[in-house]
Scaffold this motif. Structure first.
Motif: not given
Length: 648
Positions: A28-37, A132-135, A362-372
């Motif tokens: 769904s995030s891809t549709e909006d181009n807004i990453p959300f995990i 800088s992505v953190s904010r 959760n490890k996969i979640e973290g890596e996915s969130l950061m990379s996306r």
């Protein structure tokens, strides 16, 4: 809002979301181009302390000795976990460190004042690793409603969307995102209503709070932080806003909110509770289990009491309850008991959460969130510096045109004042009784410069209001400080230059000045902008309009005193001669005098000689104008540096 699935999490056993849910969120995030995990926030042994002056009860020692500086812990080894789909409420008495903790999690200004230690993790990774992505991963809703009151709800959200959403999104997609968020937060029925404020009617306090929440949701943050979202609202609005927040959490977002004395039906909406006292944790667990926890300690909530009120009374300093019973426990007793309970009980709520979180999912979640996030947001800001400047300039111009006082009232004041001055001093050139020295014309020039310098006082309150909005939006990563300041400088400079030219045109022809009209316009415009730049520099740093006005009065009074009119140049003591050359009033008045009386006539030459202007080679029209322009540039640079150094 992106089309995310509803995530129900009933307890610590479901704190980690499944990979299937993650993939659906990613799609769904891809549709909006807004990453959300969905993201889990872990705070481990967070400690924050500042240096304060030690209190001295002895009145003599207060004056005879220096105060000892001591370290004070505002946050003392706080550990917690906030899971997706759940609302974590932070409660505690005033001064217990609630907002400080929230600011530390969001990396706000508090972290730049004292010393901190401990870890803040997002899906198992330190937040600082996100850079800088953190904010963009955190949405922060402050306690105050700092919104542009002349704009409609839709205009505010559209501006935020264009500033914060990825460049890869089209304007149509961003507008669609705005409508989706408005619909989710029940704002569509007021989308064309101006926010309003002290000078114009607008939406209610609860609706303003929902607009600020909507601004944060536009970029689809993983963690939503709210500081006193019910503060200043009626009981009904408070309940409604918490219901909205609860609904946001139910869709997979992690929500942490600071709240003070919630009513019982609001408390029922909380999933987890962190209870603080004097910066120490006295309870962390499920909100509905708090009463049981304290009952085991021998503190039963009386029948009919609001559990939230009882807990706050319990962890505050000892005092008598309404029934006359004296509570003898203090915050350290509860904090010590909780610390021992946490270290010795493997069934403790936080221990269970941490154990379940440390797994491969959760490890996969973290890596996915950061990379996306790093893939979508390749730059620190979603828009270019030029785009930011243009959009901010357009917004400032629109606010200027719509605001009932900023420009329209100022224009009326300038016109009316010019007509009064012009009518009082009209026809001076036709009065033969003026003698060799044109005192009246000198006086009117001095009055004009003094009036124009003082009229910029009215801009200070609005500058402080705009600065509050700027600080909130800059902290959210909307735009650069430089873009804001350039846009602000452009609008302020040209608007006040236009007003000063209107004033100058009326006074020039009514009074009957004979000098260069073009130079008169230019010098008046430059002088007004110097005075305005001084106000802007003061407003960039100070918090209070009253203090700012006092400071501006002090500076202006000294500048007027040493303008060369009230006290002659030759009469100024040698130790104060620097004040004469530092006075921007002196350069403005000297330029006006030289422009008016340098016609070679006996009256003009005598007037310049009387004020000592033609005796100083550098006091020419050109030099005075250049010095004022230099003052303008220096004060603007100072204002920019002060604004950039302002922490949020």
């Amino acid at each position: 809002m992106s089309n995310t699935d509803c995530v129900e999490i009933d307890g610590p056993s479901r704190s980690a979301l499944s990979l299937a849910v993650i993939s659906r969120h990613s799609a769904s995030s891809t549709e909006d181009n807004i990453p959300f995990i969905p993201a889990t926030l872990t705070v481990s042994n967070l400690h924050y302390e500042v240096i304060i002056k030690e209190r001295c009860n002895n009145a003599w020692k207060k004056f005879s000795k220096k105060h000892n500086r001591v370290q004070k812990a505002l946050i003392a080894n706080v550990s917690l976990m906030a899971a997706p789909g759940r609302v974590l409420a932070i409660m505690g008495p005033s001064g217990s460190g609630k907002t400080t903790l929230l600011d530390m999690i969001a990396n706000r200004r508090v972290r730049h004042i004292g010393k901190d230690k401990g870890e803040i993790l997002l899906n198992g990774f330190p937040v600082k690793q996100y850079g800088s992505v953190s904010r963009r991963l955190f949405g922060y809703v402050a306690q105050h409603n700092d919104l542009m009151e002349t704009f409609t709800v839709q205009e505010i959200l559209t501006f935020a969307a264009k500033m914060r959403l990825p460049r890869s999104m089209s304007d149509q997609d961003k507008i669609a995102r705005v409508y989706a968020v408005m619909q989710e937060l029940n704002l569509t029925h007021i989308k064309d209503t101006k926010v309003g404020g002290t000078l114009m009617r607008g939406i209610s306090g609860g609706e303003k709070r929902r607009v600020i929440v909507a601004e944060e949701l536009l970029s689809s943050p993983s963690i939503l932080l709210l500081d006193e979202p019910t503060s200043g609202l009626s009981s009904t609005d408070a309940l409604n806003i918490v219901k909205v927040i609860k609904g946001l959490a139910a869709k997979g977002r992690t929500v942490i909110m600071v709240i003070h004395q919630p009513r019982s039906d609001i408390y029922e909406l909380f999933d987890d509770l962190l209870l603080l006292s004097q910066g120490m944790v006295v309870y962390f667990g499920k909100a509905q289990s708090a009463s049981t926890y304290f009952e085991e300690l021998g503190y039963d909530c009386p029948v009919g009491w609001n559990i939230a009120d009882y807990l706050l009374d319990l962890v505050s300093e000892p005092h008598e309850t309404s029934s006359g019973e004296r509570l003898s426990a203090v915050h350290k007793d509860f904090a010590t008991y909780y610390s021992n309970y946490l270290s010795s009980n493997p069934e403790a709520y936080l221990t269970q959460l941490l154990n379940e979180h440390n797994n491969r999912v959760n490890k996969i979640e973290g890596e996915s969130l950061m990379s996306r996030c790093k893939k979508e947001y390749t730059t620190e800001y979603a828009t270019t510096a030029l785009t930011q400047t243009l959009m901010l300039t357009h917004r400032n111009l629109t606010n200027l045109a719509r605001h009932p006082l900023i420009f329209r009232a100022a224009a009326v004041i300038h016109v009316v004042s010019a007509l009064v001055v012009g009518s009082v001093f009209s026809g001076l050139k036709d009065r033969p009784e003026m003698g060799a020295i044109s005192f009246n014309k000198s006086i009117v020039l001095f009055f004009i410069s003094s009036f124009l310098g003082m009229i910029t006082f009215a801009a200070l309150p609005q500058i402080l209001v705009e600065r509050s909005t700027f600080l909130r939006e800059r902290a959210a990563g909307m735009y650069r400080t430089s873009s804001y300041f350039i846009a602000k400088t452009i609008v302020e400079t040209f608007s006040y230059a236009a007003l000063s030219v209107i004033f100058a045109a009326i006074t020039y022809y009514l009074v009957g000045f004979q000098g260069s009209v073009i130079y008169y316009f230019m010098l008046v415009a430059a002088f007004v902008n110097v005075s305005l730049s001084l106000v802007a520099a003061i407003g960039a740093r100070l918090e209070s309009a009253e203090i700012g006005i006092i400071l501006k009065v002090l500076i202006s009074s000294v500048a007027v005193l040493f303008s060369g009119f009230l006290v002659g140049r030759t009469e100024i003591p040698r130790g104060w001669i620097w004040a004469l050359w530092a006075s921007y009033y002196q350069w403005a008045l000297s330029g006006l005098m030289d422009n008016e009386f340098s016609d070679g006539s006996l009256k003009g030459t005598t007037t310049l000689l009387y004020f000592g202007i033609n005796q100083v080679e550098i006091l020419t029209k050109k030099t005075c104008l250049l010095v004022l322009l230099a003052y303008y540039i220096v004060l603007r640079v100072i204002g920019f540096l002060l604004l950039r150094s302002k922490r949020v």
